[in-house]
Design a protein around this motif. Structure first.
Motif, PDB file in Angstrom:
ATOM      1  N   HIS A  25      37.445  33.957  33.802  1.00  0.00           N
ATOM      2  CA  HIS A  25      38.104  32.762  34.205  1.00  0.00           C
ATOM      3  C   HIS A  25      36.770  31.993  34.410  1.00  0.00           C
ATOM      4  O   HIS A  25      36.550  30.764  33.618  1.00  0.00           O
ATOM      5  CB  HIS A  25      38.270  31.964  35.405  1.00  0.00           C
ATOM      6  N   ASN A  26      35.465  32.762  34.260  1.00  0.00           N
ATOM      7  CA  ASN A  26      33.967  31.937  33.431  1.00  0.00           C
ATOM      8  C   ASN A  26      34.239  31.904  32.511  1.00  0.00           C
ATOM      9  O   ASN A  26      33.507  30.354  32.173  1.00  0.00           O
ATOM     10  CB  ASN A  26      32.755  32.413  34.863  1.00  0.00           C
ATOM     11  N   GLU A  45      37.878  38.305  23.493  1.00  0.00           N
ATOM     12  CA  GLU A  45      38.604  38.952  24.411  1.00  0.00           C
ATOM     13  C   GLU A  45      38.975  40.311  24.454  1.00  0.00           C
ATOM     14  O   GLU A  45      39.667  40.519  22.976  1.00  0.00           O
ATOM     15  CB  GLU A  45      39.030  37.926  24.938  1.00  0.00           C
ATOM     16  N   ALA A  46      38.780  41.631  24.638  1.00  0.00           N
ATOM     17  CA  ALA A  46      38.579  42.496  24.113  1.00  0.00           C
ATOM     18  C   ALA A  46      40.187  42.848  24.701  1.00  0.00           C
ATOM     19  O   ALA A  46      40.529  43.598  24.312  1.00  0.00           O
ATOM     20  CB  ALA A  46      37.915  43.781  24.983  1.00  0.00           C
ATOM     21  N   ALA A  53      40.077  39.285  35.168  1.00  0.00           N
ATOM     22  CA  ALA A  53      40.983  39.505  36.546  1.00  0.00           C
ATOM     23  C   ALA A  53      41.437  38.423  37.991  1.00  0.00           C
ATOM     24  O   ALA A  53      41.681  38.885  38.269  1.00  0.00           O
ATOM     25  CB  ALA A  53      39.531  40.460  38.338  1.00  0.00           C
ATOM     26  N   SER A  71      42.206  39.512  41.439  1.00  0.00           N
ATOM     27  CA  SER A  71      41.957  38.122  42.862  1.00  0.00           C
ATOM     28  C   SER A  71      42.955  37.211  42.690  1.00  0.00           C
ATOM     29  O   SER A  71      43.879  37.319  42.071  1.00  0.00           O
ATOM     30  CB  SER A  71      40.972  37.631  42.240  1.00  0.00           C
ATOM     31  N   TYR A  72      43.468  36.344  43.992  1.00  0.00           N
ATOM     32  CA  TYR A  72      44.471  35.927  44.367  1.00  0.00           C
ATOM     33  C   TYR A  72      43.927  34.420  45.633  1.00  0.00           C
ATOM     34  O   TYR A  72      45.481  34.113  45.420  1.00  0.00           O
ATOM     35  CB  TYR A  72      45.335  37.568  45.239  1.00  0.00           C
ATOM     36  N   LEU A  73      42.677  34.219  45.750  1.00  0.00           N
ATOM     37  CA  LEU A  73      42.824  33.086  46.165  1.00  0.00           C
ATOM     38  C   LEU A  73      42.168  32.638  45.533  1.00  0.00           C
ATOM     39  O   LEU A  73      40.926  32.070  44.987  1.00  0.00           O
ATOM     40  CB  LEU A  73      42.634  33.986  48.029  1.00  0.00           C
ATOM     41  N   VAL A 271      33.891  43.421  21.642  1.00  0.00           N
ATOM     42  CA  VAL A 271      32.373  43.481  21.193  1.00  0.00           C
ATOM     43  C   VAL A 271      31.964  44.431  21.265  1.00  0.00           C
ATOM     44  O   VAL A 271      31.538  44.376  22.720  1.00  0.00           O
ATOM     45  CB  VAL A 271      31.220  42.295  21.828  1.00  0.00           C
TER      46      VAL A 271
HETATM   47  C1  LIG Z   1      40.734  43.548  43.579  1.00  0.00           C
HETATM   48  C2  LIG Z   1      40.464  41.807  43.585  1.00  0.00           C
HETATM   49  C3  LIG Z   1      40.553  40.687  44.317  1.00  0.00           C
HETATM   50  C4  LIG Z   1      39.340  39.765  44.334  1.00  0.00           C
HETATM   51  N1  LIG Z   1      40.106  38.672  45.387  1.00  0.00           N
HETATM   52  C5  LIG Z   1      39.341  37.433  44.270  1.00  0.00           C
HETATM   53  C6  LIG Z   1      39.978  36.183  45.506  1.00  0.00           C
HETATM   54  O1  LIG Z   1      40.847  36.333  45.924  1.00  0.00           O
HETATM   55  N2  LIG Z   1      39.254  35.441  44.548  1.00  0.00           N
HETATM   56  C7  LIG Z   1      37.848  35.161  44.240  1.00  0.00           C
HETATM   57  O2  LIG Z   1      37.618  34.140  44.203  1.00  0.00           O
HETATM   58  N3  LIG Z   1      37.677  36.557  43.782  1.00  0.00           N
HETATM   59  C8  LIG Z   1      37.978  37.704  43.764  1.00  0.00           C
HETATM   60  N4  LIG Z   1      37.807  38.751  43.174  1.00  0.00           N
HETATM   61  C9  LIG Z   1      36.366  38.279  42.980  1.00  0.00           C
HETATM   62  C10 LIG Z   1      36.682  37.649  41.345  1.00  0.00           C
HETATM   63  O3  LIG Z   1      37.816  38.199  40.337  1.00  0.00           O
HETATM   64  C11 LIG Z   1      35.741  37.740  40.173  1.00  0.00           C
HETATM   65  O4  LIG Z   1      34.848  36.857  40.251  1.00  0.00           O
HETATM   66  C12 LIG Z   1      36.033  37.267  38.742  1.00  0.00           C
HETATM   67  O5  LIG Z   1      37.325  37.421  38.410  1.00  0.00           O
HETATM   68  C13 LIG Z   1      34.920  37.268  37.539  1.00  0.00           C
HETATM   69  O6  LIG Z   1      35.246  36.484  36.653  1.00  0.00           O
HETATM   70  P1  LIG Z   1      34.729  36.237  35.239  1.00  0.00           P
HETATM   71  O7  LIG Z   1      35.089  35.890  34.328  1.00  0.00           O
HETATM   72  O8  LIG Z   1      32.965  36.178  35.477  1.00  0.00           O
HETATM   73  O9  LIG Z   1      34.737  37.673  34.601  1.00  0.00           O
HETATM   74  P2  LIG Z   1      36.047  39.263  34.892  1.00  0.00           P
HETATM   75  O10 LIG Z   1      37.267  38.185  35.710  1.00  0.00           O
HETATM   76  O11 LIG Z   1      35.582  40.441  34.714  1.00  0.00           O
HETATM   77  O12 LIG Z   1      36.861  39.226  33.164  1.00  0.00           O
HETATM   78  C14 LIG Z   1      36.027  39.718  32.653  1.00  0.00           C
HETATM   79  C15 LIG Z   1      36.553  39.391  30.638  1.00  0.00           C
HETATM   80  O13 LIG Z   1      35.166  40.189  30.052  1.00  0.00           O
HETATM   81  C16 LIG Z   1      35.735  41.184  29.120  1.00  0.00           C
HETATM   82  N5  LIG Z   1      34.682  42.008  28.342  1.00  0.00           N
HETATM   83  C17 LIG Z   1      33.868  42.606  29.361  1.00  0.00           C
HETATM   84  N6  LIG Z   1      33.394  43.565  28.297  1.00  0.00           N
HETATM   85  C18 LIG Z   1      33.829  42.603  27.215  1.00  0.00           C
HETATM   86  C19 LIG Z   1      33.174  43.074  25.562  1.00  0.00           C
HETATM   87  N7  LIG Z   1      32.377  43.942  25.012  1.00  0.00           N
HETATM   88  N8  LIG Z   1      34.181  42.406  24.467  1.00  0.00           N
HETATM   89  C20 LIG Z   1      34.739  41.668  25.316  1.00  0.00           C
HETATM   90  N9  LIG Z   1      35.403  41.589  26.230  1.00  0.00           N
HETATM   91  C21 LIG Z   1      35.416  41.816  27.179  1.00  0.00           C
HETATM   92  C22 LIG Z   1      37.011  41.821  29.998  1.00  0.00           C
HETATM   93  O14 LIG Z   1      38.523  42.499  29.539  1.00  0.00           O
HETATM   94  C23 LIG Z   1      37.873  40.678  31.372  1.00  0.00           C
HETATM   95  O15 LIG Z   1      38.623  39.389  30.649  1.00  0.00           O
HETATM   96  C24 LIG Z   1      38.292  39.563  43.349  1.00  0.00           C
HETATM   97  C25 LIG Z   1      38.009  40.744  42.607  1.00  0.00           C
HETATM   98  C26 LIG Z   1      39.239  41.931  42.535  1.00  0.00           C
HETATM   99  C27 LIG Z   1      39.000  43.052  41.805  1.00  0.00           C
END
Ligand SMILES: Cc1cc2nc3c(=O)[nH]c(=O)nc-3n(C[C@H](O)[C@H](O)[C@H](O)COP(=O)(O)OP(=O)(O)OC[C@H]3O[C@@H](n4cnc5c(N)ncnc54)[C@H](O)[C@@H]3O)c2cc1C
Length: 279
Positions: A25-26, A45-46, A53, A71-73, A271
């Protein structure tokens, strides 16, 4: 230069102003803003789907119920981002934030009800023998509310100086503002939890927001304080809302905003190397 492999790379364009690695999402948020600012954006995206998440799935055959998978909230998504990007998203306020069984008597437990009035809260605390902590709980969360209102707006602003935020809080909350700044920002949070609350059960409920998902501890440094802050400042209230359609609805809305702005989202493209300065 960005090197990627996987079936998705067949869809790669020749060049872009910005290449974003990953599609959580970031990354989707960054893609949407950059595309709307007129940059050509490619996101790699891989996995075979975006969202990281923050994704949903339909766990029951034949039932169109989409539930969050990990992640759910939602709390830390600034409403300004939702407005800027025109996200089509419905968030529903949760009434109950937790239920913690009493380890000494698992037939009873502490239910934290966001709609409880003073009498209902006292009854809930009395049920676990923690009536003495009701006043401390109310005082703590009122002060945490002050902290949330001081810090939440800064999430979408240039990083402010620490002393400026502390001064704002002192102006808004006087002694209570100064005390909560010390307890949550300056001193290991375990000190305040132990000092302010008597019941170990209540202490545990408060401490959960400081420890969940970490290997931090409450007393040795400020790592748990940071975790606590992230859990209590969202939206200036600390509420954690349920997204209708699960977290996939959040990622889906962000992906739609990115695509609408012209970003190209490429899945199944891992990547493997980034060489700075080489196009
Ligand atoms: C079980 C669980 C419950 C959670 N509950 C909550 C909640 O309820 N509310 C909340 O706010 N947060 C929650 N969190 C935290 C939240 O999910 C994370 O902070 C958030 O998903 C981070 O987002 P992001 O976009 O930075 O990274 P991510 O969601 O980790 O996404 C990273 C992406 O990059 C991709 N990627 C990685 N390496 C490569 C590469 N080399 N090439 C291409 N793609 C790549 C991955 O496949 C992935 O899709 C929870 C986390 C977990 C694990």
């Amino acid at each position: 230069m960005t090197e990627a492999h996987g079936p998705g790379i067949a869809a790669l364009p020749d060049g872009a102003d910005v290449v974003i690695v990953g599609g959580g999402h970031n990354a989707l948020t960054a893609a949407a803003y950059l595309a709307r600012a007129g940059r050509s954006v490619v996101l790699l995206e891989a996995a075979d789907h975006v969202g990281g998440a923050a994704v949903s799935q339909r766990p029951f055959d034949g039932v169109d119920a989409r539930l969050s998978r990990y992640s759910y909230l939602v709390s830390l998504l600034p409403r300004q981002v939702a407005r800027d990007l025109g996200l089509d998203l419905t968030l529903v306020r949760r009434r109950y934030s937790s239920y913690t069984p009493d380890p000494g008597d698992p037939s009873r437990g502490l239910l934290v009800d966001g709609e409880a009035d003073d009498d209902a809260r006292r009854a809930a605390f009395d049920r676990v023998g923690a009536g003495d902590d009701v006043a401390a709980w109310t005082e703590w969360y009122d002060a945490v509310g002050l902290l949330a209102r001081a810090i939440a707006p800064t999430l979408t602003q240039p990083l402010p100086a620490r002393d400026d935020v502390a001064a704002d809080l002192a102006r808004a909350g006087g002694d209570a503002g100064r005390a909560i700044w010390r307890d949550v920002v300056e001193r290991p949070i375990g000190e305040a939890i132990e000092r302010r609350f008597r019941s170990d059960l209540v202490r545990g409920v408060v401490a959960t927001d400081a420890l969940i998902g970490t290997f931090a501890d409450l007393d040795s440094d400020l790592a748990a304080n940071r975790c606590y802050l992230y859990h209590v400042i969202g939206g200036g209230t600390g509420d954690w809302d349920v997204p209708v359609g699960g977290m996939g609805a959040v990622s889906g809305a962000l992906a739609a905003a990115a695509r609408d702005g012209g970003a190209q989202l490429v899945t199944s493209a891992r990547v493997s190397a980034v060489t700075p300065g080489v196009r």
